[in-house]
Design a protein around this motif. Structure first.
Motif, short mmCIF file in Angstrom:
data_model
loop_
_atom_site.label_atom_id
_atom_site.label_comp_id
_atom_site.label_asym_id
_atom_site.label_seq_id
_atom_site.Cartn_x
_atom_site.Cartn_y
_atom_site.Cartn_z
N VAL A 1 101.21 49.03 118.33
CA VAL A 1 102.61 49.30 117.97
C VAL A 1 103.42 48.08 118.39
N PHE A 2 104.13 47.49 117.43
CA PHE A 2 104.77 46.20 117.64
C PHE A 2 106.27 46.27 117.40
N ASP A 3 107.00 45.40 118.08
CA ASP A 3 108.38 45.09 117.72
C ASP A 3 108.30 43.91 116.76
N ALA A 4 108.54 44.17 115.49
CA ALA A 4 108.28 43.19 114.44
C ALA A 4 109.56 42.57 113.91
N ARG A 5 109.48 41.29 113.63
CA ARG A 5 110.61 40.55 113.05
C ARG A 5 110.18 40.00 111.70
N LEU A 6 110.99 40.26 110.67
CA LEU A 6 110.69 39.81 109.32
C LEU A 6 111.18 38.38 109.11
N VAL A 7 110.34 37.56 108.48
CA VAL A 7 110.69 36.18 108.17
C VAL A 7 110.50 35.94 106.67
N ASP A 8 111.51 35.39 106.03
CA ASP A 8 111.46 35.12 104.60
C ASP A 8 110.69 33.83 104.35
N ALA B 1 110.86 40.21 119.83
CA ALA B 1 109.77 40.59 118.95
C ALA B 1 108.44 40.17 119.56
N ASP B 2 107.40 40.93 119.19
CA ASP B 2 106.05 40.53 119.57
C ASP B 2 105.13 40.37 118.36
N LEU B 3 105.70 40.53 117.16
CA LEU B 3 104.94 40.29 115.92
C LEU B 3 105.88 39.73 114.86
N LEU B 4 105.41 38.73 114.16
CA LEU B 4 106.17 38.12 113.08
C LEU B 4 105.59 38.59 111.74
N LEU B 5 106.44 39.16 110.90
CA LEU B 5 106.04 39.58 109.56
C LEU B 5 106.42 38.47 108.58
N GLY C 1 104.43 34.03 121.66
CA GLY C 1 103.81 35.31 121.96
C GLY C 1 103.83 36.28 120.80
N TRP C 2 103.83 35.74 119.58
CA TRP C 2 103.89 36.58 118.38
C TRP C 2 102.52 36.78 117.77
#
Length: 227
Positions: free
Chosen positions: A73-80, A102-106, A138-139
């Motif tokens: 389960v991640f705190d995700a940040r969206l990147v265009d 965030a700990d995950l990059l989308l 750390g992503w």
């Protein structure tokens, strides 16, 4: 609260990494003949929308079933990352700076548009520098592509990174890779982060496993069907 299903359905003949087992779903019992329906599922551990374990690229790496379930389960940040040409790299300069939220990059490339076509295999990819940038921040990384590294095809060029450098950088440092996401354009970009749950199937000694990847936005009222 709104839920966004970011997973491809598992179907016979779906795209797989070159050389991976083909996906086949065959009925072995039917309601008409047997009173119940059962299907045989044949696929690889990296089928469809899936998560990689460190053991995917490291002989002594951890398997998924040895990792606590809350790690998925991640705190995700969206990147265009849209607007890319086939096999165009995603550079470190295109990614955000570390912000601690965030700990995950989308990475939203939009390449899921080509799912089921040959073009899907000529996707954008992370440069070694971009993967290192994610490691330093750390992503973990999730992408709507087959691979964070270039996938070998006849269109590969000599200027591309070889092997699985992004995999090694991320998986070798306690981070995850989630591949073949879809529908990232529906994830609200205005929020700093959304929760992403990507629970793998509980396969023993798994080097990877399909997931049902779901983004959860607590700031959006659940007044419609997001799936």
């Amino acid at each position: 609260m709104t839920y966004y299903d970011l997973s491809h359905s598992i179907r016979s003949g779906m795209p797989v990494f070159p050389g991976d087992p083909p996906v086949d779903i065959t009925p072995t019992a039917t309601v008409e003949d047997d009173g119940y329906h059962v299907a045989a599922l044949h696929c690889g551990s990296h089928t469809g929308t899936h998560i990689d374990a460190p053991s995917h690229v490291f002989r002594d790496g951890s398997e998924l079933d040895s990792i606590a379930v809350d790690e998925f389960v991640f705190d995700a940040r969206l990147v265009d990352c849209t607007g890319k040409s086939p096999r165009e790299p995603i550079e470190a300069a295109e990614l955000p700076t570390e912000d601690g939220t965030a700990d995950l990059l989308l990475c939203h490339t939009g390449w899921d548009e080509y799912w089921g076509t040959d073009r899907y295999f000529d996707h954008p990819y992370l440069t070694p520098g971009a993967a290192e940038h994610c490691r330093e921040a750390g992503w973990s990384v999730g992408l709507d592509t087959l691979n964070p590294d270039p996938t070998p095809t006849e269109n590969a060029t000599g200027s591309e990174p070889t092997g699985f450098q992004a995999h090694h950088t991320l998986l070798g440092n306690g981070l995850f890779v989630i591949e073949n996401l879809t529908g990232l354009e529906r994830v609200p970009a205005a929020n700093s982060t959304v929760t992403l749950a990507a629970f793998p199937l509980p396969i023993a000694d798994a080097d990877g496993a399909p997931v049902r990847a779901v983004a959860i936005d607590s700031d959006v009222p659940g007044d419609g069907d997001p799936f």
